[in-house]
Design a protein around this motif. Structure first.
Motif, PDB file in Angstrom:
ATOM      1  N   GLN A  26     -13.001 -12.975 -19.526  1.00 18.22           N
ATOM      2  CA  GLN A  26     -13.111 -13.505 -18.162  1.00 18.22           C
ATOM      3  C   GLN A  26     -14.575 -13.468 -17.703  1.00 18.22           C
ATOM      4  O   GLN A  26     -15.079 -14.443 -17.139  1.00 18.22           O
ATOM      5  N   ARG A  27     -15.276 -12.349 -17.982  1.00 20.44           N
ATOM      6  CA  ARG A  27     -16.685 -12.232 -17.594  1.00 20.44           C
ATOM      7  C   ARG A  27     -17.530 -13.291 -18.299  1.00 20.44           C
ATOM      8  O   ARG A  27     -18.399 -13.910 -17.687  1.00 20.44           O
ATOM      9  N   MET A  28     -17.296 -13.504 -19.591  1.00 24.60           N
ATOM     10  CA  MET A  28     -18.043 -14.514 -20.341  1.00 24.60           C
ATOM     11  C   MET A  28     -17.808 -15.908 -19.753  1.00 24.60           C
ATOM     12  O   MET A  28     -18.741 -16.688 -19.579  1.00 24.60           O
ATOM     13  N   SER A  29     -16.565 -16.200 -19.461  1.00 24.43           N
ATOM     14  CA  SER A  29     -16.211 -17.516 -18.919  1.00 24.43           C
ATOM     15  C   SER A  29     -16.878 -17.747 -17.566  1.00 24.43           C
ATOM     16  O   SER A  29     -17.484 -18.802 -17.338  1.00 24.43           O
ATOM     17  N   PHE A  30     -16.768 -16.763 -16.685  1.00 21.92           N
ATOM     18  CA  PHE A  30     -17.381 -16.912 -15.363  1.00 21.92           C
ATOM     19  C   PHE A  30     -18.903 -17.022 -15.456  1.00 21.92           C
ATOM     20  O   PHE A  30     -19.524 -17.783 -14.726  1.00 21.92           O
ATOM     21  N   GLU A  34     -20.647 -20.185 -13.910  1.00 20.28           N
ATOM     22  CA  GLU A  34     -21.400 -19.959 -12.675  1.00 20.28           C
ATOM     23  C   GLU A  34     -22.921 -19.999 -12.876  1.00 20.28           C
ATOM     24  O   GLU A  34     -23.647 -20.379 -11.963  1.00 20.28           O
ATOM     25  N   HIS A  35     -23.400 -19.585 -14.065  1.00 21.97           N
ATOM     26  CA  HIS A  35     -24.838 -19.387 -14.214  1.00 21.97           C
ATOM     27  C   HIS A  35     -25.515 -20.212 -15.306  1.00 21.97           C
ATOM     28  O   HIS A  35     -26.725 -20.396 -15.260  1.00 21.97           O
ATOM     29  N   ASP A  36     -24.789 -20.653 -16.320  1.00 19.34           N
ATOM     30  CA  ASP A  36     -25.476 -21.281 -17.445  1.00 19.34           C
ATOM     31  C   ASP A  36     -24.579 -22.278 -18.177  1.00 19.34           C
ATOM     32  O   ASP A  36     -24.244 -22.098 -19.343  1.00 19.34           O
ATOM     33  N   ARG A  37     -24.235 -23.346 -17.496  1.00 19.80           N
ATOM     34  CA  ARG A  37     -23.358 -24.356 -18.103  1.00 19.80           C
ATOM     35  C   ARG A  37     -24.024 -25.016 -19.309  1.00 19.80           C
ATOM     36  O   ARG A  37     -23.357 -25.359 -20.280  1.00 19.80           O
ATOM     37  N   GLU A  38     -25.351 -25.165 -19.266  1.00 19.48           N
ATOM     38  CA  GLU A  38     -26.061 -25.780 -20.389  1.00 19.48           C
ATOM     39  C   GLU A  38     -25.921 -24.921 -21.646  1.00 19.48           C
ATOM     40  O   GLU A  38     -25.693 -25.441 -22.746  1.00 19.48           O
ATOM     41  N   ALA A  39     -26.023 -23.611 -21.501  1.00 18.08           N
ATOM     42  CA  ALA A  39     -25.835 -22.708 -22.644  1.00 18.08           C
ATOM     43  C   ALA A  39     -24.400 -22.797 -23.143  1.00 18.08           C
ATOM     44  O   ALA A  39     -24.154 -22.724 -24.346  1.00 18.08           O
ATOM     45  N   GLY A  40     -23.461 -22.956 -22.240  1.00 13.93           N
ATOM     46  CA  GLY A  40     -22.062 -23.109 -22.632  1.00 13.93           C
ATOM     47  C   GLY A  40     -21.839 -24.349 -23.475  1.00 13.93           C
ATOM     48  O   GLY A  40     -21.106 -24.328 -24.463  1.00 13.93           O
ATOM     49  N   ARG A  42     -24.207 -25.836 -25.313  1.00 17.13           N
ATOM     50  CA  ARG A  42     -24.855 -25.586 -26.606  1.00 17.13           C
ATOM     51  C   ARG A  42     -23.960 -24.720 -27.489  1.00 17.13           C
ATOM     52  O   ARG A  42     -23.821 -24.966 -28.686  1.00 17.13           O
ATOM     53  N   LEU A  43     -23.343 -23.709 -26.877  1.00 16.44           N
ATOM     54  CA  LEU A  43     -22.439 -22.824 -27.613  1.00 16.44           C
ATOM     55  C   LEU A  43     -21.252 -23.610 -28.169  1.00 16.44           C
ATOM     56  O   LEU A  43     -20.918 -23.503 -29.352  1.00 16.44           O
ATOM     57  N   ALA A  44     -20.640 -24.433 -27.330  1.00 20.27           N
ATOM     58  CA  ALA A  44     -19.496 -25.224 -27.765  1.00 20.27           C
ATOM     59  C   ALA A  44     -19.881 -26.176 -28.897  1.00 20.27           C
ATOM     60  O   ALA A  44     -19.154 -26.322 -29.882  1.00 20.27           O
ATOM     61  N   SER A  45     -21.039 -26.812 -28.764  1.00 19.83           N
ATOM     62  CA  SER A  45     -21.511 -27.750 -29.783  1.00 19.83           C
ATOM     63  C   SER A  45     -21.805 -27.036 -31.103  1.00 19.83           C
ATOM     64  O   SER A  45     -21.433 -27.510 -32.185  1.00 19.83           O
ATOM     65  N   GLN A  48     -18.502 -25.988 -32.760  1.00 20.73           N
ATOM     66  CA  GLN A  48     -17.804 -27.137 -33.339  1.00 20.73           C
ATOM     67  C   GLN A  48     -18.472 -27.602 -34.634  1.00 20.73           C
ATOM     68  O   GLN A  48     -17.808 -27.836 -35.643  1.00 20.73           O
ATOM     69  N   GLU A  49     -19.810 -27.717 -34.615  1.00 16.37           N
ATOM     70  CA  GLU A  49     -20.521 -28.179 -35.802  1.00 16.37           C
ATOM     71  C   GLU A  49     -20.366 -27.194 -36.960  1.00 16.37           C
ATOM     72  O   GLU A  49     -20.151 -27.591 -38.107  1.00 16.37           O
ATOM     73  N   ALA A  50     -20.440 -25.899 -36.665  1.00 15.21           N
ATOM     74  CA  ALA A  50     -20.298 -24.880 -37.710  1.00 15.21           C
ATOM     75  C   ALA A  50     -18.897 -24.914 -38.308  1.00 15.21           C
ATOM     76  O   ALA A  50     -18.733 -24.867 -39.536  1.00 15.21           O
TER      77      ALA A  50
END
Length: 198
Positions: A26-30, A34-40, A42-45, A48-50
């Motif tokens: 929950q803390r990671m998601s929030f 709330e603070h770093d959608r761009e990092a989210g 990059r993380l998702a991309s 997925q690629e890996a």
């Protein structure tokens, strides 16, 4: 918790990671929302690629983007030595901590009949073919010092003996900087039995 089903899905997705419970997920998601959608993103991309591009090395079974990993494709390594480890992270640990320059074979687990993990799941047929080739002179058993790891090491020792290959076991014992009265009895027993000339 919010009534957002997408948020619930995100939290549940983080819970698949080892050591991540509901509160941490929950803390990671929030944090990402709330603070770093761009990092989210990059993380998702990156995830997925890996997941799509990383597979197993055809020779040692470690994780790689290529048919052969960087170590197996290096002809300058010592083909007479083959180190058996349980996981790809063990390869990284040994490469960083030692001057070992042989090859590896990654089991991707350990023998555990209760969990349905037998020789087939560990790729031991592929290992047996490598031993039959006659190129390997020493099989270094670097499985973890757990019950399953010891059983796996014993099985591999017998497999090596059938092919006339010397099997050695990495030493287990007192960690550097450790004090004897803080070391558990199993570790202390291994260390004492494995003593060598000084």
């Amino acid at each position: 918790m919010s009534d957002s089903s997408l948020l619930n899905e995100m939290v549940d997705a983080f819970k698949c990671l080892p050591g991540v419970g509901a509160r941490t997920a929950q803390r990671m998601s929030f944090h990402l929302l709330e603070h770093d959608r761009e990092a989210g993103l990059r993380l998702a991309s990156a995830i997925q690629e890996a997941i799509e591009k990383i597979g197993h090395c055809e020779s040692c079974r470690t994780l790689t983007e290529h048919d052969l990993c960087k170590i197996c494709s290096n002809a300058n390594r010592d083909a007479s030595k083959l180190c058996i480890v349980e996981n790809p992270s063990d390869v990284i640990a040994l490469e960083q901590a030692t001057d070992y320059r042989g090859y590896y074979f990654v089991l991707m687990g350990k023998l555990s009949p209760l969990d349905g993990i037998g020789p087939e799941q560990l790729g031991l047929d592929l290992l047996e073919k490598r031993l039959e080739s006659g190129e390997v002179a020493e099989l270094i058993l670097a499985t973890n010092p757990t019950i399953e790891g010891e059983v796996t090491a014993h099985y591999l020792h017998e497999l090596a003996a059938k092919q006339g290959v010397q099997a050695t076991r990495i030493a287990h014992g007192v960690p550097v900087g450790g004090e004897l009265d803080y070391v558990d009895s199993g570790t202390l027993s291994h260390a004492f039995d494995g003593r060598r000339a000084y």
